[in-house]
Design a protein around this motif. Structure first.
Motif, short mmCIF file in Angstrom:
data_model
loop_
_atom_site.label_atom_id
_atom_site.label_comp_id
_atom_site.label_asym_id
_atom_site.label_seq_id
_atom_site.Cartn_x
_atom_site.Cartn_y
_atom_site.Cartn_z
N MET A 1 0.83 -1.19 0.00
CA MET A 1 0.00 0.00 0.00
C MET A 1 0.87 1.26 0.00
SD MET A 1 -3.18 1.24 2.34
CE MET A 1 -4.09 -0.20 1.92
N ARG A 2 1.97 1.21 0.76
CA ARG A 2 2.85 2.38 0.83
C ARG A 2 3.38 2.75 -0.56
NH1 ARG A 2 5.53 1.54 5.52
NH2 ARG A 2 4.18 3.02 6.53
N ALA A 3 3.72 1.74 -1.38
CA ALA A 3 4.22 1.99 -2.73
C ALA A 3 3.14 2.68 -3.57
CB ALA A 3 4.66 0.68 -3.38
N ALA A 4 1.88 2.22 -3.41
CA ALA A 4 0.78 2.83 -4.17
C ALA A 4 0.58 4.29 -3.77
CB ALA A 4 -0.50 2.03 -3.95
N ILE A 5 0.76 4.58 -2.48
CA ILE A 5 0.63 5.96 -2.00
C ILE A 5 1.71 6.84 -2.61
CG2 ILE A 5 0.91 7.42 0.05
CD1 ILE A 5 -0.57 5.24 1.62
N HIS A 6 2.91 6.31 -2.72
CA HIS A 6 4.02 7.09 -3.26
C HIS A 6 3.93 7.26 -4.78
CE1 HIS A 6 6.58 7.77 0.26
NE2 HIS A 6 5.97 6.70 0.73
N GLU A 7 3.23 6.37 -5.45
CA GLU A 7 3.12 6.44 -6.92
C GLU A 7 1.90 7.23 -7.38
OE1 GLU A 7 3.15 2.44 -8.38
OE2 GLU A 7 5.10 2.02 -7.45
N SER A 8 0.83 7.19 -6.64
CA SER A 8 -0.42 7.80 -7.10
C SER A 8 -0.98 8.76 -6.06
CB SER A 8 -1.45 6.70 -7.39
OG SER A 8 -2.73 7.27 -7.59
N ASN A 9 -1.18 10.00 -6.49
CA ASN A 9 -1.77 10.95 -5.55
C ASN A 9 -3.26 10.67 -5.33
OD1 ASN A 9 -2.66 11.89 -8.01
ND2 ASN A 9 -2.11 14.02 -7.64
N ASP A 10 -3.90 9.93 -6.24
CA ASP A 10 -5.30 9.55 -6.02
C ASP A 10 -5.41 8.55 -4.87
OD1 ASP A 10 -6.30 11.13 -8.09
OD2 ASP A 10 -6.00 9.54 -9.59
N VAL A 11 -4.53 7.56 -4.85
CA VAL A 11 -4.52 6.59 -3.75
C VAL A 11 -4.18 7.31 -2.45
CG1 VAL A 11 -3.37 4.54 -2.81
CG2 VAL A 11 -3.91 4.66 -5.25
N ALA A 12 -3.20 8.20 -2.52
CA ALA A 12 -2.81 8.97 -1.34
C ALA A 12 -3.98 9.78 -0.81
CB ALA A 12 -1.63 9.88 -1.68
N ALA A 13 -4.74 10.40 -1.69
CA ALA A 13 -5.89 11.21 -1.27
C ALA A 13 -6.95 10.36 -0.59
CB ALA A 13 -6.48 11.94 -2.47
N VAL A 14 -7.20 9.16 -1.12
CA VAL A 14 -8.20 8.28 -0.52
C VAL A 14 -7.76 7.88 0.89
CG1 VAL A 14 -9.25 5.98 -0.65
CG2 VAL A 14 -9.14 7.43 -2.69
N ILE A 15 -6.50 7.48 1.02
CA ILE A 15 -6.00 7.07 2.34
C ILE A 15 -6.03 8.25 3.31
CG2 ILE A 15 -3.96 6.27 3.61
CD1 ILE A 15 -5.37 4.09 1.99
N PHE A 16 -5.61 9.40 2.84
CA PHE A 16 -5.52 10.56 3.73
C PHE A 16 -6.89 11.03 4.19
CE2 PHE A 16 -5.05 14.97 4.92
CZ PHE A 16 -3.95 14.92 5.74
N HIS A 17 -7.85 11.10 3.29
CA HIS A 17 -9.14 11.71 3.61
C HIS A 17 -10.18 10.73 4.15
CE1 HIS A 17 -8.02 15.65 2.21
NE2 HIS A 17 -7.54 15.12 1.11
N SER A 18 -9.92 9.44 4.07
CA SER A 18 -10.88 8.44 4.55
C SER A 18 -10.61 8.08 6.00
CB SER A 18 -10.79 7.17 3.71
OG SER A 18 -11.10 7.42 2.38
N ARG A 19 -11.61 7.63 6.68
CA ARG A 19 -11.44 7.07 8.01
C ARG A 19 -10.74 5.73 7.87
NH1 ARG A 19 -12.44 10.79 11.79
NH2 ARG A 19 -14.43 11.82 11.51
N GLY A 20 -9.89 5.41 8.82
CA GLY A 20 -9.11 4.18 8.76
C GLY A 20 -9.95 2.93 8.62
N PHE A 21 -11.06 2.87 9.34
CA PHE A 21 -11.89 1.66 9.29
C PHE A 21 -12.58 1.49 7.95
CE2 PHE A 21 -14.45 4.94 11.37
CZ PHE A 21 -15.63 4.91 10.64
N PHE A 22 -12.77 2.59 7.20
CA PHE A 22 -13.36 2.47 5.86
C PHE A 22 -12.40 1.80 4.87
CE2 PHE A 22 -16.21 6.33 6.71
CZ PHE A 22 -17.28 5.53 7.05
N VAL A 23 -11.12 1.99 5.08
CA VAL A 23 -10.13 1.39 4.17
C VAL A 23 -9.47 0.16 4.79
CG1 VAL A 23 -9.67 3.44 2.78
CG2 VAL A 23 -8.43 3.11 4.90
N GLY A 24 -10.01 -0.31 5.91
CA GLY A 24 -9.55 -1.55 6.53
C GLY A 24 -8.22 -1.44 7.26
#
Length: 88
Positions: A1-24
């Motif tokens: 997941m960390r690699a996806a965050i570093h490669e895509s700002n869309d993935v980063a935005a989802v992780i950053f703005h979502s509640r942790g339990f929503f993304v597991g």
């Protein structure tokens, strides 16, 4: 997941703005990933946050510093002499 965050700002935005339990993710992992996201995509915000942490630690020392200033600038003997001074 960390690699996806570093490669895509869309993935980063989802992780950053979502509640942790929503993304597991548990709270600790989610917090770490949000921090990594900030560090990767918004580096000046990361710098401001680390600077604010340093300032918060510095503020804890203010009371001691203020106390030492008071004791260094007030001298009871000089205050007694000043009260006997005559003004014309």
């Amino acid at each position: 997941m960390r690699a996806a965050i570093h490669e895509s700002n869309d993935v980063a935005a989802v992780i950053f703005h979502s509640r942790g339990f929503f993304v597991g993710l548990n709270a600790k992992t989610h917090s770490k990933l949000r921090y990594d996201t900030m560090e990767r995509w918004v580096s000046d915000v990361h710098k401001h946050l680390t600077d604010s942490i340093a300032l918060r630690e510095l503020a804890l020392k203010f009371d001691k510093a203020i106390g030492s200033v008071r004791s260094n600038f007030y001298n009871p003997m000089l205050a007694a002499k000043a009260s006997t001074r005559v003004r014309i």
